[in-house]
Design an enzyme around this catalytic site. Structure first.
Site, mmCIF file in Angstrom:
data_model
loop_
_atom_site.group_PDB
_atom_site.id
_atom_site.type_symbol
_atom_site.label_atom_id
_atom_site.label_comp_id
_atom_site.label_asym_id
_atom_site.label_seq_id
_atom_site.Cartn_x
_atom_site.Cartn_y
_atom_site.Cartn_z
ATOM 1 N N LYS A 268 18.912 -18.003 -34.215
ATOM 2 C CA LYS A 268 18.289 -16.692 -34.441
ATOM 3 C C LYS A 268 16.973 -16.843 -35.210
ATOM 4 O O LYS A 268 15.983 -16.161 -34.918
ATOM 5 C CB LYS A 268 19.250 -15.775 -35.203
ATOM 6 N N TYR B 119 24.288 -20.778 -35.106
ATOM 7 C CA TYR B 119 23.952 -19.370 -34.864
ATOM 8 C C TYR B 119 22.755 -18.904 -35.704
ATOM 9 O O TYR B 119 21.757 -18.419 -35.145
ATOM 10 C CB TYR B 119 25.177 -18.477 -35.105
#
Length: 234
Positions: free
Chosen positions: A134, A130
């Site tokens: 990002k 994650y």
């Protein structure tokens, strides 16, 4: 100055609030929302300022945008669980995000400022999926050399009924930020940038260090919880 804005991810929790803030602003005359499918009634404001365009997410760069846009908001985001796989997650959070950036930077559109919703802890060098994803999205957007790029890294978000399981669990031990607060800060900042106002005043962290991390070239600012709350309150 009366402005126009384009938003992708407009039907998500944050995107909906961004669109609402834009429609309620006297500084904004037109809000174009790019969506994958027609939004259910009530999801987007019934405002004369609204333009909703259904787009093929795999061909975002072919979208025709009519008008002169001063600001773009990228509120796209999913999770591995919702997307179904790590590759599908990265397709949304990196490929689609970057394609939207390229559309906005195209000479036909020429949006000068981009406002990207990212996440606390984003780092393209992370071992975790994650934050790595990002961080890579931030890096790719930075390479597009917008006149202004703001990267928004909120912590835990309160998405209301749209909150994810991890967010609901985490909210038992920490106070989440309402998505309306994030949206208000983003729109206030974007309008100030478009008006050539100096909105930093020491409240925004220069993202030059972040740009070096990712090799990005856009003059940009990095907004964390502290800056977000300050802008939303001001």
């Amino acid at each position: 100055q009366i402005m126009q804005a384009v938003v992708i991810g407009a039907t998500g929790a944050t995107g909906r609030e961004v669109v609402r803030e834009l429609c309620e602003s006297d500084s904004v005359s037109k809000v174009t929302a790019l969506v994958r499918r027609p939004a259910p009634e009530g999801v987007l404001p019934a405002s004369p300022k609204m333009e909703v365009k259904v787009v093929d997410m795999d061909k975002i760069e072919e979208t025709v945008l009519e008008g002169k846009y001063q600001m773009a908001f990228c509120c796209l985001g999913t999770t591995k669980k919702d997307a179904g796989s790590a590759e599908a997650f990265k397709k949304v959070d990196i490929d689609y995000v970057t394609a939207f950036g390229r559309l906005c930077r195209d000479d036909r559109v020429g949006v000068p400022s981009m406002h990207l919703v990212s996440s606390q802890g984003a780092n393209k060098n992370s071992w975790l999926l994650y934050p790595k994803t990002k961080g890579e999205a931030e890096h790719q957007m930075g390479l597009l050399n917008f006149r202004h790029l703001s990267v928004w890294r909120p912590g835990l978000l309160d998405r209301g009924s749209s909150s994810r399981f991890v967010e609901r669990a985490a909210s038992l031990v920490m106070t989440p930020m309402p998505v309306a607060t994030l949206a208000r800060a983003m729109v206030r900042h974007a309008i100030s940038v478009a008006n050539n106002a100096n909105v930093d005043d020491g409240t925004a962290t220069s993202a030059s260090s972040s740009s070096k991390e990712g090799g990005g070239g856009s003059p940009s600012v990095l907004m964390t919880n502290k800056e977000i709350f300050a802008l939303a309150k001001g």
